[in-house]
Scaffold this active site. Sequence first.
Site, PDB file in Angstrom:
ATOM      1  N   VAL A   1      10.963   3.077  12.071  1.00 16.12           N
ATOM      2  CA  VAL A   1       9.908   3.989  12.512  1.00 16.12           C
ATOM      3  C   VAL A   1       9.732   4.027  14.025  1.00 16.12           C
ATOM      4  CG1 VAL A   1       8.585   3.977  10.359  1.00 16.12           C
ATOM      5  CG2 VAL A   1       8.146   2.208  12.100  1.00 16.12           C
TER       6      VAL A   1
ATOM      7  N   LYS B   1      -4.227  -1.232  16.492  1.00 17.38           N
ATOM      8  CA  LYS B   1      -5.011  -0.540  15.478  1.00 17.38           C
ATOM      9  C   LYS B   1      -6.144   0.271  16.100  1.00 17.38           C
ATOM     10  CE  LYS B   1      -2.516  -1.730  11.985  1.00 17.38           C
ATOM     11  NZ  LYS B   1      -1.702  -0.696  11.294  1.00 17.38           N
TER      12      LYS B   1
ATOM     13  N   THR C   1      -1.744  -7.177  -0.806  1.00 16.63           N
ATOM     14  CA  THR C   1      -0.358  -6.720  -0.692  1.00 16.63           C
ATOM     15  C   THR C   1       0.546  -7.939  -0.537  1.00 16.63           C
ATOM     16  OG1 THR C   1      -0.444  -6.574   1.725  1.00 16.63           O
ATOM     17  CG2 THR C   1      -1.125  -4.623   0.472  1.00 16.63           C
TER      18      THR C   1
ATOM     19  N   ASN D   1       2.064   4.756   7.463  1.00 22.86           N
ATOM     20  CA  ASN D   1       1.624   3.522   6.811  1.00 22.86           C
ATOM     21  C   ASN D   1       2.328   2.272   7.329  1.00 22.86           C
ATOM     22  OD1 ASN D   1       0.473   1.956   4.339  1.00 22.86           O
ATOM     23  ND2 ASN D   1       2.685   1.680   4.173  1.00 22.86           N
TER      24      ASN D   1
ATOM     25  N   TYR E   1      -2.445  -7.037  17.344  1.00 20.36           N
ATOM     26  CA  TYR E   1      -2.765  -6.301  16.119  1.00 20.36           C
ATOM     27  C   TYR E   1      -4.002  -5.435  16.343  1.00 20.36           C
ATOM     28  CZ  TYR E   1      -3.591  -5.252  11.207  1.00 20.36           C
ATOM     29  OH  TYR E   1      -3.786  -4.587  10.009  1.00 20.36           O
TER      30      TYR E   1
ATOM     31  N   MET F   1       0.820  -1.206   0.000  1.00 20.18           N
ATOM     32  CA  MET F   1       0.000   0.000   0.000  1.00 20.18           C
ATOM     33  C   MET F   1       0.856   1.259   0.000  1.00 20.18           C
ATOM     34  SD  MET F   1      -3.375  -0.604   2.351  1.00 20.18           S
ATOM     35  CE  MET F   1      -2.478  -0.997   3.860  1.00 20.18           C
TER      36      MET F   1
ATOM     37  N   ASP G   1      11.483   3.312   4.676  1.00 18.47           N
ATOM     38  CA  ASP G   1      11.295   1.877   4.886  1.00 18.47           C
ATOM     39  C   ASP G   1      12.606   1.319   5.426  1.00 18.47           C
ATOM     40  OD1 ASP G   1      10.660  -1.070   4.306  1.00 18.47           O
ATOM     41  OD2 ASP G   1       8.941  -0.093   3.380  1.00 18.47           O
TER      42      ASP G   1
END
Length: 244
Positions: free
Chosen positions: A61, A154, A185, A87, A150, A18, A37
């Site tokens: 990140v 989120k 993806t 992202n 997860y 994405m 990245d």
Amino acid sequence: MSRLEGKVAVITGAAQGMGEAHARRFVEEGAKVVITDLNEDKGLAVANDLGENAIFVKQNVTNEEDWAAVVATAEKKFGHVDILVNNAGITMAKSILQTTVEEYRRIVEINQVSVFLGMKSIIPSMQKAGGGSIINISSMNGIVAGAVGYTDTKFAVRGMTKAAAMECSNYGIRVNSVHPGVIATPMVVQEDTKAAVEEFSKQIPLKRTAQPEEVTNIVLYLASDESSYSTGSEFIVDGGLTAM
């Protein structure tokens, strides 16, 4: 006129999937893009393919110093940052009993803390620019339950987005979250999960997985001035799954 003409964007996790789709479309729409990245080879390849309006910065990140370097590079090369797309993220599908503390902390660092660091690091650049748009990529599992770790992170992204939107409204900065469902993806359609994903897609109301570009359409809207009155909101791209 291109929808992002004259804007500078930072997109994390943009070497593939994405993030790559977002980066490619943003450049097409006139933006200058900083691709970040950990995958240096793929990130450089994407940036080189996009030409002079894109650069790659290798970034962890979860590291505050790396974030400072990204902002410094963006401002030196292109100017003040107008758009941030948080992202980067990872998935994990284990039960509570199977998940170790180390695994749990890792997913929190990558999916949750990185979003906090991204906003904290880039908001000052947006203040200098006179405003901006932050798009935090959450998940449909930031709306409904999924796997432990997860789902937790989120949901946290969704909450941080709302809190930041209230604070940043004073600076002319909008903050929204995007909640993808099952997207085709590399992370989702790898060989060991491909069959399971294809079987699950039969349960999706639209009867298919989404292409990354279908999420990009929403992200582009939020990055552009077309969404000038949208902040603190969730934008769901899940083929109807959360409506069931």
